[in-house]
Design an enzyme around this catalytic site. Structure first.
Site, PDB file in Angstrom:
ATOM      1  N   GLN A   1       0.851  -1.206   0.000  1.00  0.00           N
ATOM      2  CA  GLN A   1       0.000   0.000   0.000  1.00  0.00           C
ATOM      3  C   GLN A   1       0.882   1.250   0.000  1.00  0.00           C
ATOM      4  OE1 GLN A   1      -2.276  -0.982   3.560  1.00  0.00           O
ATOM      5  NE2 GLN A   1      -0.378  -1.706   4.484  1.00  0.00           N
TER       6      GLN A   1
ATOM      7  N   HIS B   1      -8.752   3.543  19.836  1.00  0.00           N
ATOM      8  CA  HIS B   1      -7.959   2.474  20.450  1.00  0.00           C
ATOM      9  C   HIS B   1      -8.589   2.004  21.766  1.00  0.00           C
ATOM     10  CE1 HIS B   1      -4.285   3.913  17.954  1.00  0.00           C
ATOM     11  NE2 HIS B   1      -4.994   3.023  17.306  1.00  0.00           N
TER      12      HIS B   1
ATOM     13  N   ASP C   1      -0.174   0.144  13.668  1.00  0.00           N
ATOM     14  CA  ASP C   1       0.435   1.235  14.453  1.00  0.00           C
ATOM     15  C   ASP C   1       0.655   0.840  15.912  1.00  0.00           C
ATOM     16  OD1 ASP C   1      -2.698   2.164  13.682  1.00  0.00           O
ATOM     17  OD2 ASP C   1      -2.243   1.915  15.811  1.00  0.00           O
TER      18      ASP C   1
ATOM     19  N   GLU D   1      -0.230  -8.844  11.240  1.00  0.00           N
ATOM     20  CA  GLU D   1      -0.163  -7.648  10.387  1.00  0.00           C
ATOM     21  C   GLU D   1       0.473  -8.051   9.054  1.00  0.00           C
ATOM     22  OE1 GLU D   1      -0.859  -4.193  10.263  1.00  0.00           O
ATOM     23  OE2 GLU D   1       0.106  -4.550   8.312  1.00  0.00           O
TER      24      GLU D   1
ATOM     25  N   ASP E   1      -0.986 -12.469   6.193  1.00  0.00           N
ATOM     26  CA  ASP E   1      -2.340 -12.036   5.834  1.00  0.00           C
ATOM     27  C   ASP E   1      -3.275 -12.572   6.914  1.00  0.00           C
ATOM     28  OD1 ASP E   1      -4.259 -12.059   2.777  1.00  0.00           O
ATOM     29  OD2 ASP E   1      -4.961 -11.985   4.844  1.00  0.00           O
TER      30      ASP E   1
ATOM     31  N   ASP F   1      -8.562  -4.779  13.483  1.00  0.00           N
ATOM     32  CA  ASP F   1      -8.195  -3.369  13.329  1.00  0.00           C
ATOM     33  C   ASP F   1      -7.617  -3.202  11.921  1.00  0.00           C
ATOM     34  OD1 ASP F   1      -5.547  -1.233  14.603  1.00  0.00           O
ATOM     35  OD2 ASP F   1      -7.496  -0.727  13.691  1.00  0.00           O
ATOM     36  N   SER F   2      -8.493  -3.281  10.937  1.00  0.00           N
ATOM     37  CA  SER F   2      -8.045  -3.340   9.541  1.00  0.00           C
ATOM     38  C   SER F   2      -8.143  -1.968   8.885  1.00  0.00           C
ATOM     39  CB  SER F   2      -8.942  -4.309   8.763  1.00  0.00           C
ATOM     40  OG  SER F   2     -10.235  -3.721   8.632  1.00  0.00           O
TER      41      SER F   2
HETATM   42  N1  SAM Z   1      -7.317   2.366  12.886  1.00  0.00           N
HETATM   43  C1  SAM Z   1      -7.200   2.231  11.446  1.00  0.00           C
HETATM   44  C2  SAM Z   1      -8.555   2.341  10.793  1.00  0.00           C
HETATM   45  O1  SAM Z   1      -9.545   2.392  11.513  1.00  0.00           O
HETATM   46  O2  SAM Z   1      -8.586   2.394   9.551  1.00  0.00           O
HETATM   47  C3  SAM Z   1      -6.496   0.940  11.103  1.00  0.00           C
HETATM   48  C4  SAM Z   1      -5.160   0.879  11.728  1.00  0.00           C
HETATM   49  S1  SAM Z   1      -3.972  -0.233  11.186  1.00  0.00           S
HETATM   50  C5  SAM Z   1      -2.851   0.876  10.467  1.00  0.00           C
HETATM   51  C6  SAM Z   1      -4.652  -1.119   9.803  1.00  0.00           C
HETATM   52  C7  SAM Z   1      -3.674  -2.203   9.410  1.00  0.00           C
HETATM   53  O3  SAM Z   1      -4.317  -3.279   8.721  1.00  0.00           O
HETATM   54  C8  SAM Z   1      -2.561  -1.736   8.453  1.00  0.00           C
HETATM   55  O4  SAM Z   1      -1.328  -1.762   9.133  1.00  0.00           O
HETATM   56  C9  SAM Z   1      -2.605  -2.732   7.288  1.00  0.00           C
HETATM   57  O5  SAM Z   1      -1.328  -3.057   6.789  1.00  0.00           O
HETATM   58  C10 SAM Z   1      -3.295  -3.912   7.946  1.00  0.00           C
HETATM   59  N2  SAM Z   1      -3.913  -4.868   7.019  1.00  0.00           N
HETATM   60  C11 SAM Z   1      -4.619  -4.590   5.891  1.00  0.00           C
HETATM   61  N3  SAM Z   1      -5.028  -5.745   5.299  1.00  0.00           N
HETATM   62  C12 SAM Z   1      -4.566  -6.773   6.075  1.00  0.00           C
HETATM   63  C13 SAM Z   1      -4.658  -8.190   5.998  1.00  0.00           C
HETATM   64  N4  SAM Z   1      -5.315  -8.795   4.986  1.00  0.00           N
HETATM   65  N5  SAM Z   1      -4.078  -8.927   6.980  1.00  0.00           N
HETATM   66  C14 SAM Z   1      -3.422  -8.328   8.018  1.00  0.00           C
HETATM   67  N6  SAM Z   1      -3.281  -6.977   8.147  1.00  0.00           N
HETATM   68  C15 SAM Z   1      -3.857  -6.213   7.180  1.00  0.00           C
END
Ligand code: SAM
Length: 294
Positions: free
Chosen positions: A35, A66, A90, A110, A142, A160-161
């Protein structure tokens, strides 16, 4: 303001809506294997992380999301020992979960190692206490693959995606939710980042339609997070025990006291209970999901 770079949240552009933030300083910008990632400083919201044009976390208002994504499921459950975070790059949610000393093990899955590395450097206030805690384990994978394959069982799963685009899309599918149900222990509960119903109603209705088909109790709760623009944010709720989201503020307060009454800035036992009282238009979306044949 001439000459200043403005960084836009492009998530809602297809709907004709965009917000932009003045970047006083861009601290880091890259395209990871998964991304586009940009971290910048904004006078009002502090350090802001955006992934693929969607605001993820800001140091000014991160505490709301959080706290609500961690204390609500853990204190509603009452005996959470094994917790899983899917996403969570994060580490802000991990920091809140680890305040519960009764939690024995927290696993974070993550997909993007760059976000973790980056959080350790640029969000040390979250990441440092997390990586010092022996209960914490971070898996780079994943989330879909992990929950489909793991033999582990979890009392609480926190999704938390990112939003349902790019690598995050799979975390909004029936297959993912079914796999999460498989690795939830009896009496377990899953909560999900489920967008802003005023702007993303279809996302909430779709998720809740799957929850209704898969879990004994399907619903959502809400919180107002300034940088998740568009009004209330919905957190999806999928539980194996219908009682979990019906505890009184008195019960939740007792559990919070036993958990150590750690300081919070948004969550309180009363806010915990009130968060499940939905504005009519969101309750109507939940009802629509329950009528749907997902
Ligand atoms: N608080 C934020 C929100 O509400 O949008 C989300 C925080 S966190 C940064 C979201 C995380 O999900 C990212 O670090 C991203 O890389 C991760 N992510 C996205 N798709 C994923 C997947 N299929 N498996 C694991 N992590 C994933």
């Amino acid at each position: 303001m001439a000459g200043k770079r403005w960084i836009a949240e492009t998530l809602f552009e297809p709907r004709g809506f965009r917000v932009s933030y003045a970047a006083d300083r861009v601290l880091y910008e890259t395209r990871t294997a998964h991304q586009h990632l940009v971290l910048f400083e904004n006078a009002l919201f502090g350090r802001m992380l955006m992934l693929d044009g969607a605001t993820q976390v800001t140091t000014r208002d991160e505490f709301i999301y959080h706290e609500m994504m961690s204390h609500v499921p853990i204190l509603a459950h009452g005996r959470a020992r094994e917790v899983l975070i899917v996403g969570g790059g994060d580490c802000g949610i991990a920091e809140e979960v680890l305040k519960h000393k009764a939690v024995r093990r927290l696993t974070q899955v993550e997909i993007d190692a760059s976000v973790i590395d980056f959080a350790r450097e640029h969000f040390p206030e979250f990441a440092r206490p997390v990586f010092r805690d022996k209960r914490f384990a971070c898996v780079i994978d994943d989330g879909m693959r992990f929950v489909a394959a793991t033999e582990r069982r979890f009392d609480v799963i926190i999704v938390d995606s990112t939003d349902p685009q790019g690598p995050g899309a799979v975390l909004f599918t029936r297959a993912f939710y079914a796999a999460c149900r498989r690795c939830l222990a009896p009496g377990g509960v899953m909560v999900t980042q489920n967008g802003v119903p005023f702007l993303q109603p279809d996302e909430l209705v779709a998720s809740l339609g799957h929850f209704k088909a898969l879990f004994a109790d399907a619903g959502c709760y809400v919180a107002a997070i300034p940088t998740y623009v568009g009004g209330h944010m919905a957190m999806g709720w999928a539980a194996k025990d219908r009682k979990l989201r019906r505890h009184s503020a008195r019960t939740i307060a007792g559990r919070y006291a036993r958990a150590g009454h750690f300081p919070t800035r948004y969550w309180t036992p009363e806010v915990h209970v009130a968060a499940f009282a939905l504005p009519r238009f969101i309750a109507d979306q939940v009802a629509k999901a329950k009528r749907s044949r997902m």
